[in-house]
Scaffold this motif. Structure first.
Motif, PDB file in Angstrom:
ATOM      1  N   GLN A   1       0.718  -1.219  -0.135  1.00  0.00           N
ATOM      2  CA  GLN A   1      -0.050  -0.096  -0.025  1.00  0.00           C
ATOM      3  C   GLN A   1       0.918   1.241  -0.039  1.00  0.00           C
ATOM      4  O   GLN A   1       0.541   2.346  -0.753  1.00  0.00           O
ATOM      5  N   ALA A   2       1.996   1.065   0.627  1.00  0.00           N
ATOM      6  CA  ALA A   2       2.831   2.242   0.777  1.00  0.00           C
ATOM      7  C   ALA A   2       3.469   2.732  -0.630  1.00  0.00           C
ATOM      8  O   ALA A   2       3.513   3.784  -1.220  1.00  0.00           O
ATOM      9  N   GLU A   3       3.673   1.523  -1.409  1.00  0.00           N
ATOM     10  CA  GLU A   3       4.388   1.665  -3.092  1.00  0.00           C
ATOM     11  C   GLU A   3       3.225   2.318  -3.595  1.00  0.00           C
ATOM     12  O   GLU A   3       3.690   3.132  -4.555  1.00  0.00           O
ATOM     13  N   HIS A   4       1.753   1.815  -3.596  1.00  0.00           N
ATOM     14  CA  HIS A   4       0.854   2.532  -4.304  1.00  0.00           C
ATOM     15  C   HIS A   4       0.764   4.105  -3.882  1.00  0.00           C
ATOM     16  O   HIS A   4       0.759   4.921  -4.975  1.00  0.00           O
ATOM     17  N   ASN A   5       1.002   4.253  -2.607  1.00  0.00           N
ATOM     18  CA  ASN A   5       0.751   5.619  -2.072  1.00  0.00           C
ATOM     19  C   ASN A   5       1.821   6.437  -2.968  1.00  0.00           C
ATOM     20  O   ASN A   5       1.849   7.658  -3.314  1.00  0.00           O
ATOM     21  N   PHE A   6       2.977   5.913  -2.782  1.00  0.00           N
ATOM     22  CA  PHE A   6       4.184   6.913  -3.293  1.00  0.00           C
ATOM     23  C   PHE A   6       4.168   7.002  -4.826  1.00  0.00           C
ATOM     24  O   PHE A   6       4.886   7.772  -5.571  1.00  0.00           O
ATOM     25  N   GLU A   7       3.581   6.068  -5.549  1.00  0.00           N
ATOM     26  CA  GLU A   7       3.282   6.265  -6.904  1.00  0.00           C
ATOM     27  C   GLU A   7       2.460   7.423  -7.254  1.00  0.00           C
ATOM     28  O   GLU A   7       2.684   8.136  -8.273  1.00  0.00           O
ATOM     29  N   LYS A   8       1.420   7.857  -6.467  1.00  0.00           N
ATOM     30  CA  LYS A   8       0.649   9.010  -6.580  1.00  0.00           C
ATOM     31  C   LYS A   8       1.296  10.176  -6.114  1.00  0.00           C
ATOM     32  O   LYS A   8       1.422  11.278  -6.662  1.00  0.00           O
ATOM     33  N   TRP A   9       2.149   9.994  -4.903  1.00  0.00           N
ATOM     34  CA  TRP A   9       2.887  11.102  -4.389  1.00  0.00           C
ATOM     35  C   TRP A   9       4.253  10.706  -4.215  1.00  0.00           C
ATOM     36  O   TRP A   9       4.792  10.127  -3.235  1.00  0.00           O
ATOM     37  N   PRO A  10       5.291  11.038  -5.157  1.00  0.00           N
ATOM     38  CA  PRO A  10       6.424  10.542  -5.330  1.00  0.00           C
ATOM     39  C   PRO A  10       7.368  11.346  -3.947  1.00  0.00           C
ATOM     40  O   PRO A  10       7.096  12.412  -3.989  1.00  0.00           O
TER      41      PRO A  10
END
Length: 510
Positions: free
Chosen positions: A448-457
């Motif tokens: 879920q964190a990786e998904h988050n950082f795809e949206k918010w680098p």
């Protein structure tokens, strides 16, 4: 007479059948049920659970040492771990036991896959900081392996929240308010919930770790619960958020009576130095103690029955407590010292920048003493603030330019000794649990964190107030390692420092 005979005969038949049932050997039948029953037990256990089985069978559950009959009642562990689910099934005099190893999930684990879907009543209506808008919300999660919609309602509103976090960062924090007390994801029923964006904390879990710490400190008055959730607004993914409880006095959470118009009642209030930034004046719930501003939250100063004399009463009580710390020595009549030590230990261990600024909540029950808590706002802690001495060395919160009350406490030799003893308890009983918990919790929401950082680098990109170590940790796993290592190094530094003469003398490096 004939009817009596028939009745006696039926009783005899019933007793005979019952006796036959009791003495019949059902072992083979029970063993044949093993695969069917074990397949019903979920691989991830995170809620109450009951086997689907005929009423003729008696079932006992033993999960992690918690024994229950007919239904397993879920109790959250401190962190996810493998456990044996032992199911004892009996019929008549026959009994068998089956065992399956599963993962017992913590209520705040990312493996629960919590999700909140928000739809605005008016499409694309702007979400404002101080004004609620109407929404419809759907709350769902994976409960014992099954995706479950827990709440669907339009009796709820949404607005922004925060100060610097609202204006400085593109990922926005929110406050959600239901029309009536509502429980979501097993949290206490309440109207108000907070969605923390954690934009400046690339680990996404500093607030979570602080709240988990507070669960282990036994002298604190309340520990806020947290959940990692995926947030969608109008079907658009907004990122991974930390859902937590609003800090408030509430019958289902932290509760004591606070009555407007009654002088010696309960009070809930906050140290908030933004009083000067906002150019406020005393009154309307605000009062000063040696230039330190406090705002009364409860009783509500906006209530028509509220009296200015209530702020004067609390102000005088605080002055009397400070006099007890500095001169009279009778401070324990006014201050719960054990509670205060636990509260400031968490702040000092984490080196939280806000310990002397804001979000320092305090309470006083009717006829009671001052206590601190709940803890709040730890995203700029654990080595994530480049404008202070953020490293794991050196004292912080009790110094002259930080929290005045903490400093007054630590100026007294007997309180320093109690602080030291409590810290040794922390090193033995709390820190080992935290060092196990942090990587397990971090791994649980890694995808879920990786998904988050795809949206918010965020990796390698400076965001105020990240220090260099945060920029160098260019994966989520490294962010978790930095957080864990900081906690361990900071804890060891304090342990060593407590043995030096300068600590015994109250020299904290000012």
């Amino acid at each position: 007479m004939k009817k009596i005979f028939v009745f006696i005969f039926l009783i005899f038949i019933s007793i005979t059948l019952t006796a036959c049932e009791a003495w019949r050997d059902f072992t083979e039948e029970l063993n044949a049920m093993e695969d069917t029953l074990l397949n019903q037990i979920p691989e991830y256990l995170n809620a109450d659970f009951q086997l689907s089985i005929d009423d003729d069978y008696r079932v006992m559950y033993d999960v992690d040492g918690i024994i229950s009959e007919d239904m397993y009642t879920y109790v959250s562990p401190f962190y996810d771990r493998k456990v044996d689910v032992k199911v004892k099934v009996s019929r008549g005099t026959s009994e068998v036991e089956f065992t399956k190893t599963v993962t017992l999930l913590s209520s705040d684990s990312g493996h629960n896959h919590y999700q909140i879907n928000i739809h605005r009543d008016i499409p694309n209506e702007t979400i404002m900081l101080d004004t609620y808008i109407g929404i419809r919300v759907e709350v769902k999660w994976i409960k014992n392996g099954i995706t479950t919609t827990e709440v669907t309602t339009d009796e709820v509103k949404l607005r922004g929240r925060g100060n610097s976090t609202w204006y400085a960062y593109p990922k926005k924090p929110y406050r959600m308010r239901f029309d009536k007390n509502t429980s979501i994801f097993g949290m206490p029923e309440a109207k108000n919930y907070v969605l923390l964006a954690e934009y400046a904390d690339t680990s996404l879990m500093r607030n979570a770790v602080a709240h988990k710490m507070s669960q282990l400190f036994t002298h604190l008055n309340y520990a806020q619960q947290i959940r990692f959730i995926d947030l969608y607004i109008d079907d658009s993914y907004q990122g991974l958020y930390v859902l937590t409880e609003q800090v408030e006095v509430h019958p289902n959470k932290l509760y004591f009576e606070t009555l407007p118009g009654v002088i010696d009642t309960g009070y809930f209030f906050e140290l908030d130095m933004r009083f000067y930034e906002w150019q406020l004046e005393e009154g309307n719930g605000w009062f000063l103690v040696d230039r330190h501003p406090y705002e009364i939250k409860e009783p509500d100063p906006e209530d028509p029955a509220y009296l200015d004399a209530q702020a004067e009463f609390l102000q005088n009580y605080m002055y009397r407590m400070e006099y007890g710390l500095t001169v009279a020595g009778d401070y324990e009549e006014y201050l719960n010292v054990d509670n205060a030590i636990d509260f400031f230990l968490i702040h000092e261990i984490s080196k939280n920048v806000d310990v002397g600024w804001s979000s320092v909540y305090m309470m006083k029950e009717q006829g009671g003493r001052i206590e601190f808590g709940p803890i709040w706002d730890f995203d700029f802690a654990f080595g994530n603030t480049d404008y202070i001495d953020y490293g794991p060395e050196n004292w912080y919160g009790m110094r002259d330019w930080k929290n005045r009350l903490f400093g007054l406490m630590m100026a007294r030799p007997e309180i320093r000794e109690r602080f030291k003893l409590r810290y040794q308890w922390y090193m033995n009983d709390v820190l080992p649990e935290l060092l196990i918990m942090i990587p397990i919790l971090g791994e649980s929401f890694a995808s879920q964190a990786e998904h988050n950082f795809e949206k918010w680098p965020r990796y390698g990109i400076y965001t105020w107030p990240n220090p260099n170590e945060m920029l160098e940790a260019n994966t989520h796993e490294k962010q978790i390692e930095y957080l864990k290592d900081y906690l361990e190094q900071r804890s060891l530094w304090i342990l060593q420092e407590l043995e030096y003469t300068r600590y015994a003398q109250g020299n904290f490096g000012d």
